[in-house]
Motif scaffolding. Structure first.
Motif, PDB file in Angstrom:
ATOM      1  N   ASP A   8       0.833  -1.247  -0.341  1.00 41.80           N
ATOM      2  CA  ASP A   8       0.272  -0.189  -0.132  1.00 41.80           C
ATOM      3  C   ASP A   8       0.836   1.141  -0.126  1.00 41.80           C
ATOM      4  N   PHE A   9       1.735   1.276   0.604  1.00 38.70           N
ATOM      5  CA  PHE A   9       2.408   2.452   0.807  1.00 38.70           C
ATOM      6  C   PHE A   9       3.051   2.433  -0.806  1.00 38.70           C
ATOM      7  N   ASP A  10       3.953   2.053  -1.417  1.00 40.30           N
ATOM      8  CA  ASP A  10       4.250   2.013  -2.227  1.00 40.30           C
ATOM      9  C   ASP A  10       3.243   2.054  -3.050  1.00 40.30           C
ATOM     10  N   PHE A  11       2.229   1.884  -3.462  1.00 38.51           N
ATOM     11  CA  PHE A  11       1.801   2.529  -4.604  1.00 38.51           C
ATOM     12  C   PHE A  11       1.238   4.026  -3.738  1.00 38.51           C
ATOM     13  N   ASP A  12       0.974   3.987  -2.931  1.00 35.59           N
ATOM     14  CA  ASP A  12       0.771   5.300  -2.311  1.00 35.59           C
ATOM     15  C   ASP A  12       2.292   6.439  -3.265  1.00 35.59           C
ATOM     16  N   LEU A  13       3.205   6.052  -2.548  1.00 33.34           N
ATOM     17  CA  LEU A  13       3.793   6.578  -3.757  1.00 33.34           C
ATOM     18  C   LEU A  13       3.985   6.927  -4.822  1.00 33.34           C
ATOM     19  N   GLU A  14       4.030   6.149  -5.761  1.00 31.93           N
ATOM     20  CA  GLU A  14       3.791   6.369  -6.781  1.00 31.93           C
ATOM     21  C   GLU A  14       2.627   7.119  -7.397  1.00 31.93           C
ATOM     22  N   SER A  15       0.979   7.283  -6.694  1.00 35.52           N
ATOM     23  CA  SER A  15       0.385   7.939  -7.228  1.00 35.52           C
ATOM     24  C   SER A  15       0.401   8.972  -6.546  1.00 35.52           C
ATOM     25  N   THR A  16       1.809   9.614  -6.370  1.00 32.49           N
ATOM     26  CA  THR A  16       1.435  10.836  -5.821  1.00 32.49           C
ATOM     27  C   THR A  16       2.701  11.029  -6.919  1.00 32.49           C
ATOM     28  N   ALA A  17       3.256  10.217  -7.175  1.00 35.68           N
ATOM     29  CA  ALA A  17       4.734  10.893  -8.182  1.00 35.68           C
ATOM     30  C   ALA A  17       4.383  12.213  -8.997  1.00 35.68           C
ATOM     31  N   PRO A  18       4.699  13.300  -9.609  1.00 36.58           N
ATOM     32  CA  PRO A  18       4.250  13.433 -10.518  1.00 36.58           C
ATOM     33  C   PRO A  18       4.631  13.269 -12.557  1.00 36.58           C
ATOM     34  N   ALA A  19       3.175  13.399 -13.255  1.00 36.74           N
ATOM     35  CA  ALA A  19       3.652  12.261 -14.327  1.00 36.74           C
ATOM     36  C   ALA A  19       5.009  13.148 -15.188  1.00 36.74           C
ATOM     37  N   SER A  20       5.042  12.774 -16.352  1.00 36.94           N
ATOM     38  CA  SER A  20       6.280  13.079 -16.845  1.00 36.94           C
ATOM     39  C   SER A  20       5.573  13.957 -17.895  1.00 36.94           C
ATOM     40  N   LYS A  21       6.384  13.980 -18.434  1.00 35.83           N
ATOM     41  CA  LYS A  21       5.279  15.289 -20.234  1.00 35.83           C
ATOM     42  C   LYS A  21       5.171  14.820 -20.925  1.00 35.83           C
ATOM     43  N   GLU A  22       6.085  13.289 -20.842  1.00 40.31           N
ATOM     44  CA  GLU A  22       4.927  12.684 -22.235  1.00 40.31           C
ATOM     45  C   GLU A  22       3.897  12.043 -21.629  1.00 40.31           C
ATOM     46  N   GLU A  23       3.350  11.447 -20.598  1.00 36.92           N
ATOM     47  CA  GLU A  23       2.551  11.677 -19.867  1.00 36.92           C
ATOM     48  C   GLU A  23       1.644  13.096 -20.033  1.00 36.92           C
ATOM     49  N   LEU A  24       1.986  13.742 -19.364  1.00 38.58           N
ATOM     50  CA  LEU A  24       1.056  14.653 -19.694  1.00 38.58           C
ATOM     51  C   LEU A  24       0.757  15.289 -20.907  1.00 38.58           C
ATOM     52  N   LEU A  25       1.066  15.309 -21.837  1.00 35.34           N
ATOM     53  CA  LEU A  25       1.104  15.686 -23.589  1.00 35.34           C
ATOM     54  C   LEU A  25       0.425  14.538 -23.787  1.00 35.34           C
ATOM     55  N   GLY A  26       0.076  13.268 -23.726  1.00 36.96           N
ATOM     56  CA  GLY A  26      -0.803  12.548 -23.952  1.00 36.96           C
ATOM     57  C   GLY A  26      -1.789  12.578 -23.659  1.00 36.96           C
ATOM     58  N   ARG A  27      -2.177  13.254 -22.084  1.00 38.59           N
ATOM     59  CA  ARG A  27      -3.257  13.530 -21.550  1.00 38.59           C
ATOM     60  C   ARG A  27      -4.381  14.599 -22.138  1.00 38.59           C
ATOM     61  N   VAL A  28      -2.904  15.765 -22.945  1.00 39.25           N
ATOM     62  CA  VAL A  28      -3.300  17.193 -23.033  1.00 39.25           C
ATOM     63  C   VAL A  28      -3.977  16.506 -24.081  1.00 39.25           C
ATOM     64  N   ALA A  29      -3.484  15.886 -25.184  1.00 47.43           N
ATOM     65  CA  ALA A  29      -3.931  15.721 -26.129  1.00 47.43           C
ATOM     66  C   ALA A  29      -5.719  14.928 -26.523  1.00 47.43           C
ATOM     67  N   ARG A  30      -5.624  14.787 -24.911  1.00 47.37           N
ATOM     68  CA  ARG A  30      -7.260  14.476 -24.846  1.00 47.37           C
ATOM     69  C   ARG A  30      -8.136  15.422 -24.817  1.00 47.37           C
ATOM     70  N   GLY A  31      -7.293  16.001 -24.570  1.00 47.85           N
ATOM     71  CA  GLY A  31      -8.611  17.724 -23.174  1.00 47.85           C
ATOM     72  C   GLY A  31      -8.469  17.581 -22.128  1.00 47.85           C
ATOM     73  N   ASP A  32      -7.547  17.511 -21.412  1.00 45.93           N
ATOM     74  CA  ASP A  32      -7.083  17.374 -20.352  1.00 45.93           C
ATOM     75  C   ASP A  32      -6.470  18.605 -19.870  1.00 45.93           C
TER      76      ASP A  32
END
Length: 198
Positions: A8-32
């Protein structure tokens, strides 16, 4: 139990890690919009710094930076991760936009110099200048007729009416960003119609 807590602790760490710029661009492409805000926060200082190094003028640099982020919002779907990182893609776009602005400014100065030299000439053929001006005017009119009514309206107010972007927005009762988009798209279309190299 301890193993479960660690997982659970590892999962929480991953969920709070900032998204990479590549991930953000992918989400921007979907209108996020939230992803776009995060991407802007991460990249705006670097983009502005690069543009300002090339343009020097702070106000122009800010304007070009806004244009770049508008282009990112509109063209994020064209980003291809296999061709390079998101930062590289964005900074390449920023460099290209800044160079385009420099070329545009230089072309304007060259045109002004040419007109100034022509006006200083003691003798010139008034008939030929009148014909040249009329032909150029007709070309611009024809190109303007191929724009959408909204683009034509914004360009007429800004370039022929001498209004600022804010004044055009106020006059047309539309957001400033919409005015800038109409002007940009209209000018691109005019450039293409007139056969002017970008």
């Amino acid at each position: 139990m301890l193993g479960l807590m660690t997982a659970d602790f590892d999962f929480d760490l991953e969920s709070t890690a900032p998204a990479s710029k590549e991930e953000l661009l992918g989400r921007v492409a979907r209108g996020d919009e939230a992803a776009f805000g995060d991407l802007y926060d991460q990249m705006a200082p670097r983009v502005l710094g690069l543009v300002k190094r090339l343009l020097v003028d702070h106000a122009q640099s800010e304007e070009v930076t806004q244009e770049i982020f508008l282009e990112i919002w509109q063209s994020a779907s064209r980003y291809e991760a296999q061709r390079g990182g998101a930062s590289t893609w964005i900074l390449t776009m920023a460099h290209r936009r800044a160079v385009d602005r420099i070329r545009s400014s230089q072309a304007g100065r060259d045109r002004d110099t040419k007109i100034g030299i022509r006006d200083l000439a003691v003798e010139y053929d008034n008939v030929s200048e009148t014909v040249e001006t009329r032909i150029e005017h007709e070309r611009v009119e024809k190109a303007m007729s191929r724009l959408t009514e909204l683009q034509r309206q914004a360009i007429s107010l800004a370039y022929y009416g001498g209004l600022s972007h804010s004044e055009v927005a106020e006059r047309l009762h539309i957001p400033l960003g919409t005015v800038k988009t109409r002007l940009r798209d209209g000018m691109i279309r005019l450039r293409d119609e007139l056969g002017v190299a970008s």
